[in-house]
Write a protein that holds these residues in place. Structure first.
Motif, PDB file in Angstrom:
ATOM      1  N   ARG A 140      -4.212  -3.244  -0.769  1.00 10.84           N
ATOM      2  CA  ARG A 140      -3.461  -2.607  -1.866  1.00 10.84           C
ATOM      3  C   ARG A 140      -1.961  -2.882  -1.730  1.00 10.84           C
ATOM      4  O   ARG A 140      -1.285  -3.153  -2.707  1.00 10.84           O
ATOM      5  CB  ARG A 140      -3.693  -1.106  -1.879  1.00 10.84           C
ATOM      6  CG  ARG A 140      -5.045  -0.685  -2.302  1.00 10.84           C
ATOM      7  CD  ARG A 140      -5.226  -0.794  -3.792  1.00 10.84           C
ATOM      8  NE  ARG A 140      -6.537  -0.243  -4.102  1.00 10.84           N
ATOM      9  CZ  ARG A 140      -7.099  -0.324  -5.271  1.00 10.84           C
ATOM     10  NH1 ARG A 140      -6.480  -0.912  -6.256  1.00 10.84           N
ATOM     11  NH2 ARG A 140      -8.283   0.189  -5.460  1.00 10.84           N
TER      12      ARG A 140
ATOM     13  N   ASP B 215       5.765   0.850  -5.766  1.00  7.83           N
ATOM     14  CA  ASP B 215       6.627   0.022  -6.598  1.00  7.83           C
ATOM     15  C   ASP B 215       7.709  -0.611  -5.730  1.00  7.83           C
ATOM     16  O   ASP B 215       7.614  -0.583  -4.502  1.00  7.83           O
ATOM     17  CB  ASP B 215       7.219   0.852  -7.736  1.00  7.83           C
ATOM     18  CG  ASP B 215       7.990   2.072  -7.239  1.00  7.83           C
ATOM     19  OD1 ASP B 215       8.451   2.086  -6.078  1.00  7.83           O
ATOM     20  OD2 ASP B 215       8.137   3.033  -8.026  1.00  7.83           O
TER      21      ASP B 215
ATOM     22  N   SER C 199       0.876  -5.017  -4.249  1.00  8.09           N
ATOM     23  CA  SER C 199       1.949  -4.231  -4.862  1.00  8.09           C
ATOM     24  C   SER C 199       3.296  -4.928  -4.667  1.00  8.09           C
ATOM     25  O   SER C 199       3.425  -5.822  -3.840  1.00  8.09           O
ATOM     26  CB  SER C 199       2.004  -2.842  -4.210  1.00  8.09           C
ATOM     27  OG  SER C 199       2.699  -2.907  -2.969  1.00  8.09           O
TER      28      SER C 199
END
Length: 177
Positions: free
Chosen positions: A100, A79, A104
């Protein structure tokens, strides 16, 4: 912090989740970086499917994840309070992790490697469909340019750059203020 609510004062105390550092690659630099980041207040996870590297003996007090890096990051859910670093020098592990990471909202993404290695990495990511805006989020070569040589010095440079990215306003934000 006290805020006014009509004619009353209300005490407000935010409770942010901890800062997190996700390190891909249980290598010598990670062995130095992980305890430094713990001291700095990060919740640290070392990700490496090579179970002979990702051991409690090498990383005492650190969360270990031996899943493939992209699966580990998907489960961890980076996050805006997350930093992600890749240290393996192996595109088979670093690139899936970067896919990934770039998807994010992590506040920091950094990759170990020379300028030439980083240029190759960027080309692979462009081929995979990431644009210049996405790839510009990657700090590569990783760390502040302090002339670091040893794993511990490189770890200091990395943690310093993570801290700078977290705490120092971006140039556009600083100019607007």
């Amino acid at each position: 912090q006290t805020v006014a609510a009509g004619n009353r004062q209300i005490f407000v105390q935010p409770f942010n989740p901890p800062l997190r550092l996700m390190i891909v690659g249980a290598v010598h630099i990670a062995q130095a970086l992980a305890p430094m980041a713990l001291i700095a207040g990060y919740d640290v996870t070392v990700i490496d499917p090579r179970e002979s590297f990702a051991t409690a003996a090498r990383f005492p007090g650190v969360s270990l994840n031996t899943d493939w890096p992209d699966d580990a990051l998907a489960a961890l859910g980076p996050d805006t309070r997350s930093a992600i670093v890749t240290l393996t020098h192996d595109p088979k592990m670093d690139d899936p992790a970067l896919h990934r990471a770039l998807a994010s909202p992590a506040f920091y993404i950094g990759c170990l490697g020379s300028s030439r290695t980083h240029a190759s990495r960027i080309e692979r990511l462009k081929t995979a469909g990431f644009d210049g805006r996405a790839t510009s989020r990657i700090h590569g070569p990783i760390g502040l340019a302090i002339g670091a040589k040893s794993p511990a010095e490189i770890a200091v440079a990395i943690l310093a750059q993570i801290t700078e990215t977290l705490r120092k306003p971006a140039p556009a934000a600083a100019e607007a203020a």
